[in-house]
Scaffold this motif. Structure first.
Motif, PDB file in Angstrom:
ATOM      1  N   LEU A  26       0.789  -1.225   0.000  1.00  0.00           N
ATOM      2  CA  LEU A  26       0.000   0.000   0.000  1.00  0.00           C
ATOM      3  C   LEU A  26       0.825   1.279   0.000  1.00  0.00           C
ATOM      4  CD1 LEU A  26      -2.464  -1.245   2.760  1.00  0.00           C
ATOM      5  CD2 LEU A  26      -2.946  -1.081   0.313  1.00  0.00           C
ATOM      6  N   ARG A  27       2.117   1.183   0.218  1.00  0.00           N
ATOM      7  CA  ARG A  27       2.960   2.371   0.375  1.00  0.00           C
ATOM      8  C   ARG A  27       3.613   2.777  -0.946  1.00  0.00           C
ATOM      9  NH1 ARG A  27       4.555   3.574   5.639  1.00  0.00           N
ATOM     10  NH2 ARG A  27       6.427   4.505   4.768  1.00  0.00           N
ATOM     11  N   ASP A  28       3.904   4.051  -1.082  1.00  0.00           N
ATOM     12  CA  ASP A  28       4.620   4.548  -2.262  1.00  0.00           C
ATOM     13  C   ASP A  28       6.131   4.473  -2.084  1.00  0.00           C
ATOM     14  OD1 ASP A  28       2.524   5.224  -4.036  1.00  0.00           O
ATOM     15  OD2 ASP A  28       2.095   6.996  -2.841  1.00  0.00           O
ATOM     16  N   SER A  29       6.568   4.194  -0.866  1.00  0.00           N
ATOM     17  CA  SER A  29       7.994   4.137  -0.597  1.00  0.00           C
ATOM     18  C   SER A  29       8.226   3.323   0.659  1.00  0.00           C
ATOM     19  CB  SER A  29       8.528   5.559  -0.430  1.00  0.00           C
ATOM     20  OG  SER A  29       9.771   5.592   0.158  1.00  0.00           O
ATOM     21  N   TYR A  30       9.316   2.598   0.649  1.00  0.00           N
ATOM     22  CA  TYR A  30       9.742   1.834   1.814  1.00  0.00           C
ATOM     23  C   TYR A  30      11.129   2.331   2.191  1.00  0.00           C
ATOM     24  CZ  TYR A  30       5.677  -0.988   0.799  1.00  0.00           C
ATOM     25  OH  TYR A  30       4.381  -1.391   0.583  1.00  0.00           O
ATOM     26  N   SER A  85       6.090   7.636  -7.438  1.00  0.00           N
ATOM     27  CA  SER A  85       7.275   8.106  -6.718  1.00  0.00           C
ATOM     28  C   SER A  85       8.530   7.545  -7.373  1.00  0.00           C
ATOM     29  CB  SER A  85       7.216   7.643  -5.255  1.00  0.00           C
ATOM     30  OG  SER A  85       7.362   6.232  -5.181  1.00  0.00           O
ATOM     31  N   GLU A  86       9.646   8.146  -7.041  1.00  0.00           N
ATOM     32  CA  GLU A  86      10.923   7.642  -7.548  1.00  0.00           C
ATOM     33  C   GLU A  86      11.125   6.195  -7.093  1.00  0.00           C
ATOM     34  OE1 GLU A  86      15.498   9.204  -7.882  1.00  0.00           O
ATOM     35  OE2 GLU A  86      14.450   9.561  -5.987  1.00  0.00           O
ATOM     36  N   TYR A  87      10.730   5.892  -5.877  1.00  0.00           N
ATOM     37  CA  TYR A  87      10.881   4.529  -5.370  1.00  0.00           C
ATOM     38  C   TYR A  87      10.029   3.547  -6.176  1.00  0.00           C
ATOM     39  CZ  TYR A  87      11.319   0.602  -2.236  1.00  0.00           C
ATOM     40  OH  TYR A  87      11.591  -0.643  -1.722  1.00  0.00           O
ATOM     41  N   THR A  88       8.820   3.944  -6.549  1.00  0.00           N
ATOM     42  CA  THR A  88       7.970   3.071  -7.365  1.00  0.00           C
ATOM     43  C   THR A  88       8.607   2.837  -8.733  1.00  0.00           C
ATOM     44  OG1 THR A  88       5.968   3.711  -6.188  1.00  0.00           O
ATOM     45  CG2 THR A  88       5.676   2.811  -8.407  1.00  0.00           C
ATOM     46  N   ARG A  89       9.225   3.861  -9.301  1.00  0.00           N
ATOM     47  CA  ARG A  89       9.956   3.672 -10.572  1.00  0.00           C
ATOM     48  C   ARG A  89      11.052   2.627 -10.403  1.00  0.00           C
ATOM     49  NH1 ARG A  89       8.901   7.196 -14.499  1.00  0.00           N
ATOM     50  NH2 ARG A  89       7.775   9.079 -13.955  1.00  0.00           N
ATOM     51  N   PHE A  90      11.761   2.721  -9.284  1.00  0.00           N
ATOM     52  CA  PHE A  90      12.807   1.757  -8.960  1.00  0.00           C
ATOM     53  C   PHE A  90      12.213   0.350  -8.881  1.00  0.00           C
ATOM     54  CE2 PHE A  90      14.621  -0.267  -5.034  1.00  0.00           C
ATOM     55  CZ  PHE A  90      15.801  -0.743  -5.588  1.00  0.00           C
ATOM     56  N   LEU A  91      11.129   0.170  -8.120  1.00  0.00           N
ATOM     57  CA  LEU A  91      10.495  -1.149  -8.013  1.00  0.00           C
ATOM     58  C   LEU A  91      10.077  -1.682  -9.379  1.00  0.00           C
ATOM     59  CD1 LEU A  91       8.019  -0.933  -4.991  1.00  0.00           C
ATOM     60  CD2 LEU A  91      10.178  -2.180  -5.106  1.00  0.00           C
ATOM     61  N   HIS A  92       9.449  -0.816 -10.150  1.00  0.00           N
ATOM     62  CA  HIS A  92       8.954  -1.238 -11.459  1.00  0.00           C
ATOM     63  C   HIS A  92      10.094  -1.711 -12.360  1.00  0.00           C
ATOM     64  CE1 HIS A  92       7.120  -0.884 -15.474  1.00  0.00           C
ATOM     65  NE2 HIS A  92       5.997  -1.184 -14.832  1.00  0.00           N
ATOM     66  N   SER A  93      11.253  -1.072 -12.224  1.00  0.00           N
ATOM     67  CA  SER A  93      12.378  -1.385 -13.121  1.00  0.00           C
ATOM     68  C   SER A  93      12.887  -2.804 -12.977  1.00  0.00           C
ATOM     69  CB  SER A  93      13.530  -0.397 -12.903  1.00  0.00           C
ATOM     70  OG  SER A  93      14.244  -0.697 -11.714  1.00  0.00           O
ATOM     71  N   PHE A  94      12.687  -3.419 -11.811  1.00  0.00           N
ATOM     72  CA  PHE A  94      13.195  -4.788 -11.656  1.00  0.00           C
ATOM     73  C   PHE A  94      12.106  -5.801 -11.305  1.00  0.00           C
ATOM     74  CE2 PHE A  94      13.754  -3.045  -7.377  1.00  0.00           C
ATOM     75  CZ  PHE A  94      13.216  -4.048  -6.583  1.00  0.00           C
TER      76      PHE A  94
END
Length: 177
Positions: A26-30, A85-94
């Motif tokens: 549920l979070r946009d960043s961890y 969020s930037e973190y979601t972009r990071f998650l999506h990338s891998f």
């Protein structure tokens, strides 16, 4: 109500799953280490090479592969704010690595979740009866886990996950905005 008894290890819960393991995020960043680590490497331009599996395979992916090989369906749904969020972009990338290991992953834009009744915390639900809550601090650091086998709680989580999954976009179709 939290108990003073530590929850079973997550890996033990996953190992005990016979049919399904679903995860709602549920979070946009961890918690992110902005000084070093995978997120920092990604910010500097590093991307996993899909063709070089040996370079990105890690213990979690082995566990996913072992679990799905036993016939357990693993699904993960991420509710995300857009623009992401930037973190979601990071998650999506891998996330392709999770999919390669056998996990199904879908993304639901938060605005499409407004009418859904959702629990207040991320969770894993094993075989529709054991809930493993993931608790986080305000900045996304782990605040520990908690297990519930209350049938009403399991039902709430199962219904919430299925409602999200029905609206979510499969990973290979979700375009980052």
């Amino acid at each position: 109500m939290p108990s003073n008894v530590p929850p079973p290890a997550f890996t033990d819960l996953l190992a005990s799953a016979a049919r399904s393991a679903v995860h709602l995020e549920l979070r946009d960043s961890y918690a992110v280490d902005y000084e070093s680590g995978p997120f920092t490497d990604w910010r500097r331009g590093f991307r996993h090479d899909e063709a070089d599996r040996a370079s990105w395979w890690r213990p979690w992916l082995s566990l996913v592969q072992e679990t799905t090989a036993r016939g357990v369906t693993m699904r993960r749904a991420r509710i995300v704010s857009e623009p992401v969020s930037e973190y979601t972009r990071f998650l999506h990338s891998f996330t392709f690595t999770n999919v390669a290991a056998g996990e199904q992953v879908s993304w639901l834009p938060r605005r499409r979740a407004s009418e859904l009744a959702l629990p207040g915390n991320d969770f894993w639900l094993f075989d529709d009866h054991t809930v493993y809550w993931n608790h986080f601090t305000g900045d996304g650091a782990s605040a520990g886990g908690e297990v519930s086998e209350d049938p009403a709680v399991a039902k709430l989580c199962a219904e919430a996950f299925e409602a999200v999954w029905a609206r979510a976009v499969p990973h290979d179709q979700y375009a980052i905005h």
